[in-house]
Design a protein around this motif. Structure first.
Motif, short mmCIF file in Angstrom:
data_model
loop_
_atom_site.label_atom_id
_atom_site.label_comp_id
_atom_site.label_asym_id
_atom_site.label_seq_id
_atom_site.Cartn_x
_atom_site.Cartn_y
_atom_site.Cartn_z
N VAL A 122 -54.78 -30.88 159.31
CA VAL A 122 -53.89 -29.88 158.70
C VAL A 122 -53.69 -30.18 157.22
CG1 VAL A 122 -51.59 -28.84 158.84
CG2 VAL A 122 -52.65 -29.72 160.90
N VAL A 123 -53.80 -29.12 156.39
CA VAL A 123 -53.47 -29.24 154.97
C VAL A 123 -52.09 -28.65 154.77
CG1 VAL A 123 -54.01 -28.30 152.68
CG2 VAL A 123 -55.84 -29.26 154.09
N GLU A 124 -51.28 -29.31 153.92
CA GLU A 124 -49.91 -28.84 153.69
C GLU A 124 -49.54 -28.94 152.21
OE1 GLU A 124 -46.89 -31.61 154.31
OE2 GLU A 124 -45.37 -30.13 154.80
N ALA A 125 -48.74 -27.98 151.71
CA ALA A 125 -48.18 -28.07 150.35
C ALA A 125 -46.91 -27.24 150.29
CB ALA A 125 -49.18 -27.57 149.31
N GLY A 126 -45.87 -27.65 149.49
CA GLY A 126 -45.72 -28.95 148.93
C GLY A 126 -45.08 -29.90 149.93
N THR A 127 -45.31 -31.15 149.64
CA THR A 127 -44.79 -32.20 150.54
C THR A 127 -43.26 -32.20 150.53
OG1 THR A 127 -46.65 -33.51 149.73
CG2 THR A 127 -45.03 -34.65 151.10
N GLY A 128 -42.67 -32.01 149.33
CA GLY A 128 -41.21 -32.00 149.20
C GLY A 128 -40.60 -33.29 149.72
N TYR A 147 -53.08 -33.68 155.50
CA TYR A 147 -53.40 -33.85 154.08
C TYR A 147 -52.33 -33.07 153.32
CZ TYR A 147 -57.78 -35.04 156.31
OH TYR A 147 -58.73 -35.60 157.13
N THR A 148 -51.44 -33.77 152.62
CA THR A 148 -50.31 -33.08 152.02
C THR A 148 -50.33 -33.22 150.50
OG1 THR A 148 -47.91 -32.78 152.10
CG2 THR A 148 -48.69 -35.04 152.41
N TYR A 149 -50.10 -32.10 149.80
CA TYR A 149 -50.18 -32.03 148.34
C TYR A 149 -48.78 -31.85 147.76
CZ TYR A 149 -55.23 -31.12 148.78
OH TYR A 149 -56.57 -31.20 149.07
N GLU A 150 -48.45 -32.65 146.73
CA GLU A 150 -47.16 -32.51 146.05
C GLU A 150 -47.38 -32.64 144.55
OE1 GLU A 150 -43.85 -31.69 146.75
OE2 GLU A 150 -43.77 -31.92 144.57
N ILE A 151 -46.90 -31.65 143.81
CA ILE A 151 -47.12 -31.60 142.37
C ILE A 151 -46.25 -32.61 141.62
CG2 ILE A 151 -45.44 -29.76 141.90
CD1 ILE A 151 -47.53 -28.44 140.10
N ARG A 152 -45.05 -32.88 142.13
CA ARG A 152 -44.12 -33.78 141.40
C ARG A 152 -44.26 -35.22 141.89
NH1 ARG A 152 -38.16 -31.45 140.41
NH2 ARG A 152 -37.87 -33.70 140.18
N LYS A 153 -44.49 -36.11 140.88
CA LYS A 153 -44.72 -37.52 141.22
C LYS A 153 -43.49 -38.12 141.91
CE LYS A 153 -47.32 -41.36 139.58
NZ LYS A 153 -46.60 -42.61 139.59
N ASP A 154 -42.28 -37.79 141.39
CA ASP A 154 -41.07 -38.39 141.97
C ASP A 154 -40.88 -37.94 143.44
OD1 ASP A 154 -40.62 -35.81 140.97
OD2 ASP A 154 -38.52 -36.17 140.48
N PHE A 155 -41.16 -36.67 143.72
CA PHE A 155 -41.03 -36.18 145.10
C PHE A 155 -42.10 -36.82 146.00
CE2 PHE A 155 -38.84 -31.83 144.14
CZ PHE A 155 -37.73 -32.52 143.69
N TYR A 156 -43.32 -36.94 145.45
CA TYR A 156 -44.43 -37.55 146.20
C TYR A 156 -44.05 -38.98 146.61
CZ TYR A 156 -48.74 -40.38 146.07
OH TYR A 156 -49.72 -41.30 146.32
#
Ligand SMILES: C[S@@+](CC[C@H](N)C(=O)[O-])C[C@H]1O[C@@H](n2cnc3c(N)ncnc32)[C@H](O)[C@@H]1O
Length: 276
Positions: A122-128, A147-156
């Motif tokens: 499963v692909v997911e975005a955003g991780t939050g 597989y999870t994608y998050e744009i913000r480094k702090d949230f990741y």
């Protein structure tokens, strides 16, 4: 042998659950519920040497080790709490939420409607916060992967900690990436989007999905819903289903059985579509 007493077998204090043996004794590292009343219960990991503070006084967690599930313990002010096993959903309550998360009613629908199960990719975005990621990981394990994608480094980074605390990180590949730049994976079973502009990702999602795969988009507002449906159509997705899951809780009092006066009225919409 007549008249002779057979040696009594030791009482089995362990219960079989599937192929796992679960101890009825509280151990270091167990996740437990300390139950006071339906309104007040606490979920905590048993850690030696730690104090746990509640509205009803404190408890030294070391003192719980060796007790039986179902036993009562007293706080330092004499309030009684019952010890029970915490399940995965109880443990989800304990994570620090730094974003809005997908509510269980919507998450449950997404899981069933996408057919996700053990072995799914499963692909997911955003991780939050990683709340939905953790639910997905719990259901795709042991052989599946999220597989999870998050744009913000702090949230990741915060989500990674949450996933580690929940014990599901080994089933997740977390990426500090903007999913609008593309999806690295191919032939995945589902793509789950909870981000402000999911219509920017429908083309990538279609390319990443296997034939028969499902996209599920969670969005809170009507304008987002409209843009998502338009984009899914344009991308060539089939069986597009915009939905809203409504949940109404009732008072659990027999003589007052009726819907609760207050509650969560709106979470968001779920749009499903298939690559067929
Ligand atoms: C509402 S939160 C997701 C919450 C998550 N579903 C959960 O249950 O914990 C939305 C997240 O999407 C992230 N996001 C927004 N645009 C993104 C993008 N283009 N690529 C990856 N992540 C993105 C935001 O930074 C935010 O963390």
């Amino acid at each position: 042998m007549r008249g002779k007493k057979r040696p009594q077998k030791r009482k089995n204090k362990r219960a079989e659950t599937g192929n796992k043996t679960v101890s009825s004794i509280v151990k270091q590292g167990d996740w437990i519920i300390l139950y006071h009343s339906d309104k007040h219960r606490y979920v905590v990991k048993v850690e030696e040497g730690k104090m746990f503070h509640t509205t009803y006084g404190s408890i030294n967690l070391s003192s719980l080790i060796g007790l039986k599930y179902g036993d009562e313990v007293e706080t330092n002010v004499g309030e009684k709490l019952t010890i029970s096993r915490a399940n995965f959903v109880d443990r989800l309550e304990t994570i620090h939420k730094h974003t809005q998360v997908i509510y269980p009613k919507d998450a449950a629908y997404i899981l069933i409607a996408t057919g996700i199960g053990p072995g799914s990719r499963v692909v997911e975005a955003g991780t939050g916060t990683g709340y939905m990621t953790a639910i997905l990981a719990w259901y795709v394990k042991p052989s599946g992967r999220v597989y999870t994608y998050e744009i913000r480094k702090d949230f990741y980074e915060k989500a990674l900690k949450n996933l580690e605390n929940l014990g599901v990180l080994q089933h997740v590949e977390a990426k500090n990436k903007d999913i609008r730049n593309g999806i690295d994976e191919e032939e995945v079973d589902a793509v789950i989007l909870d981000m402000p502009d999911p219509w920017t990702v429908t083309e990538h999602a279609k390319n990443a999905l296997t034939h028969g795969g499902t996209i599920a988009v969670f969005i809170p507002t009507m304008p987002q819903l409209e843009k998502t449906v338009v984009s899914l159509r344009k991308t060539g997705f089939k069986q597009i289903e915009p939905t809203e899951i409504q949940l109404r809780k009732y008072k659990p009092i027999p003589e007052e059985l009726r819907p609760e006066t207050l509650g969560v009225v709106h979470t968001g919409y779920v749009v499903l579509a298939r690559k067929l």
